[in-house]
Design a protein around this motif. Sequence first.
Motif, mmCIF file in Angstrom:
data_model
loop_
_atom_site.group_PDB
_atom_site.id
_atom_site.type_symbol
_atom_site.label_atom_id
_atom_site.label_comp_id
_atom_site.label_asym_id
_atom_site.label_seq_id
_atom_site.Cartn_x
_atom_site.Cartn_y
_atom_site.Cartn_z
ATOM 1 N N LEU A 206 86.672 -3.117 32.877
ATOM 2 C CA LEU A 206 87.255 -2.995 31.808
ATOM 3 C C LEU A 206 88.709 -2.264 31.657
ATOM 4 O O LEU A 206 89.611 -2.698 31.265
ATOM 5 N N GLY A 207 88.685 -1.239 32.883
ATOM 6 C CA GLY A 207 89.743 -0.082 32.690
ATOM 7 C C GLY A 207 90.919 -0.735 33.581
ATOM 8 O O GLY A 207 92.102 -0.356 33.440
ATOM 9 N N HIS A 208 90.766 -1.896 34.120
ATOM 10 C CA HIS A 208 91.893 -2.692 34.752
ATOM 11 C C HIS A 208 92.685 -3.305 33.824
ATOM 12 O O HIS A 208 93.869 -3.898 33.982
ATOM 13 N N SER A 209 92.246 -3.735 32.514
ATOM 14 C CA SER A 209 92.906 -4.465 31.502
ATOM 15 C C SER A 209 93.376 -3.742 30.537
ATOM 16 O O SER A 209 93.974 -4.191 29.611
ATOM 17 N N ARG A 210 92.307 -2.762 30.033
ATOM 18 C CA ARG A 210 92.558 -1.851 28.903
ATOM 19 C C ARG A 210 92.885 -0.475 29.190
ATOM 20 O O ARG A 210 92.063 0.047 30.298
ATOM 21 N N SER A 211 93.672 0.303 28.413
ATOM 22 C CA SER A 211 94.139 1.532 28.693
ATOM 23 C C SER A 211 93.021 2.594 28.178
ATOM 24 O O SER A 211 91.984 2.153 27.347
ATOM 25 N N GLU A 212 93.058 3.708 28.599
ATOM 26 C CA GLU A 212 91.830 4.812 28.224
ATOM 27 C C GLU A 212 91.732 5.183 26.582
ATOM 28 O O GLU A 212 90.862 5.202 25.925
ATOM 29 N N ALA A 213 93.068 5.178 26.087
ATOM 30 C CA ALA A 213 93.268 5.082 24.751
ATOM 31 C C ALA A 213 92.564 3.704 23.880
ATOM 32 O O ALA A 213 91.764 3.985 22.939
ATOM 33 N N GLU A 214 92.807 2.799 24.528
ATOM 34 C CA GLU A 214 92.044 1.567 23.746
ATOM 35 C C GLU A 214 90.542 1.784 23.933
ATOM 36 O O GLU A 214 89.825 1.270 23.014
ATOM 37 N N ILE A 215 90.208 1.978 25.174
ATOM 38 C CA ILE A 215 88.672 2.173 25.531
ATOM 39 C C ILE A 215 88.090 3.202 24.457
ATOM 40 O O ILE A 215 87.129 3.126 23.939
ATOM 41 N N ALA A 216 89.079 4.260 24.491
ATOM 42 C CA ALA A 216 88.473 5.446 23.585
ATOM 43 C C ALA A 216 88.383 4.866 22.129
ATOM 44 O O ALA A 216 87.190 5.434 21.440
ATOM 45 N N LEU A 217 89.202 4.351 21.501
ATOM 46 C CA LEU A 217 89.113 3.738 20.052
ATOM 47 C C LEU A 217 87.783 2.842 20.006
ATOM 48 O O LEU A 217 87.006 2.649 18.996
ATOM 49 N N MET A 218 87.842 1.932 21.091
ATOM 50 C CA MET A 218 86.625 1.045 20.890
ATOM 51 C C MET A 218 85.239 1.829 20.837
ATOM 52 O O MET A 218 84.351 1.573 20.106
ATOM 53 N N ARG A 219 85.087 2.926 21.860
ATOM 54 C CA ARG A 219 83.907 3.911 21.483
ATOM 55 C C ARG A 219 83.833 4.625 20.026
ATOM 56 O O ARG A 219 82.841 4.777 19.666
ATOM 57 N N THR A 220 85.041 4.791 19.533
ATOM 58 C CA THR A 220 84.889 5.609 18.182
ATOM 59 C C THR A 220 84.261 4.420 17.425
ATOM 60 O O THR A 220 83.512 4.990 16.445
#
Length: 491
Positions: free
Chosen positions: A460-474
């Motif tokens: 997933l990190g190949h296509s989404r930034s760390e900030a985007e993934i963090a927001l998904m987790r939030t």
Amino acid sequence: MTASANTNASHAIAPTAAGPTALALATLQALRAELGHAAVLIGDEVPERNRNDNSSQLPVRPLAVVRPADAAGVSAALKACAAAGLKAVPQGGLTGLCGGARPEDGWVAISLERMSGVQEVDSASSTLTVWAGTPLEVVQRAADAAGLYFALDLGARGSCAIGGNLSTNAGGNRVIRYGMARELVLGLEVVLPDGTIITSLNKMLKNNAGFDLKQLFIGSEGTLGIITRIVLRLHGKPRCTMAALCAVDGYDSVLALLNAARSGLGPLLSAFEVMWPDYWQVVTERARVQAAVGQGHAQYVLVEAQGTDEAVDGPRFQAWLEALMERGLLKDAAVAQSLADVQGFWALRDACAEFFQVIGPHISYDVSLPIGRIADFARDCKAALLACDIAGRPAGAGIESIYYGHIGDSNLHLVAWSDGLSLADQPKAQMDATIYGLVQQYGGSVSAEHGIGTQKRKWLGHSRSEAEIALMRTLKSALDPQGLLNPGKVI
């Protein structure tokens, strides 16, 4: 959407974890008393179909499968799981390829198979209200019977469930005209992980009253809530379909043809499917699908247009195609003269569903890339896969691959395999690293329309930034603080 089907029925069941607790069994027995014996199947009663999806993994033995009849039943199931600390996975048609609907040992599968059918057809608003477990083909037929058209279409239409289509934001064959699944939804009813029922069966195209909450659940693969009812947007039924099978001399000509179709056909353009020569050879020589255009061309393109008046739109399509021939853009072309011809053209594109019988065990991939760079990616990917060293295989044996896709919506499909190896022995780890590494280099997405599930979570990190993934987790933590609904999927 084109993904090769396979079955896991022949696999052994994976070893089970420690047995269920007394609290878990007591909770399930109480739920059975509330919903009925047939609605809660425990232990060995769990059917084979609920033990896996279509993601080529070993099936498991979930603790139970709950089959509610409505949103209240789903709510009761999720409340029971929350009370006993049981993890739950929603299931629809189980046609997914990424493990999103696959349970784990000790989980509870919540199947929407009994929540099937059309609740309402509203011709004035051009909407269809359906239960989430309704097969896509049933939705299509209901729209057709009402003189309208539901645009989402994919190869698994007879078995996939519309709720599952929304959970992965499915695309399919006509995204270039009608958009992804989320563009075809006006309202949802959803049950949150704590059992709260959110009913927003909106039928209006314009409704800006606060956040558009339905978008949280479309594409989130059952990790934030379980969709139970849907208001689908319908369109006017096409009155005629035109199609041409074209051969061109390279990808630059594919792009020129795409631009010509967008400008010359405008809103009539409904599909733009591209097939590479390696794909063409497999489907025409090995699958023996009849083709109206011969071998030896650099690219093959299926162009489809849907109109409202055959007397006007048919000649318009023919004139557009003839003009392209006169320009020299097309090296060869065949025009459908009947619905049977249209279906024959699509048979070439849909032959990928038979690849397990034609080329044997293989792994299917679904990626998106900037349209102008797709040919370069396909070239580099094919070379990189062929250069892979496979343990136990002769040097240079490499990994074979073939390429095809919707292209007009950025979506490329590819199939990769190593000859003579079983599905379990295919070098998937090397394939994944090679393909997704190149996707990242080309600025693409590791998932175009099949979702992430567990199979693509690592990438997933190949296509989404760390900030985007963090927001998904939030968002996940906010809606599912116990982490019980489809955990370990997507993020």
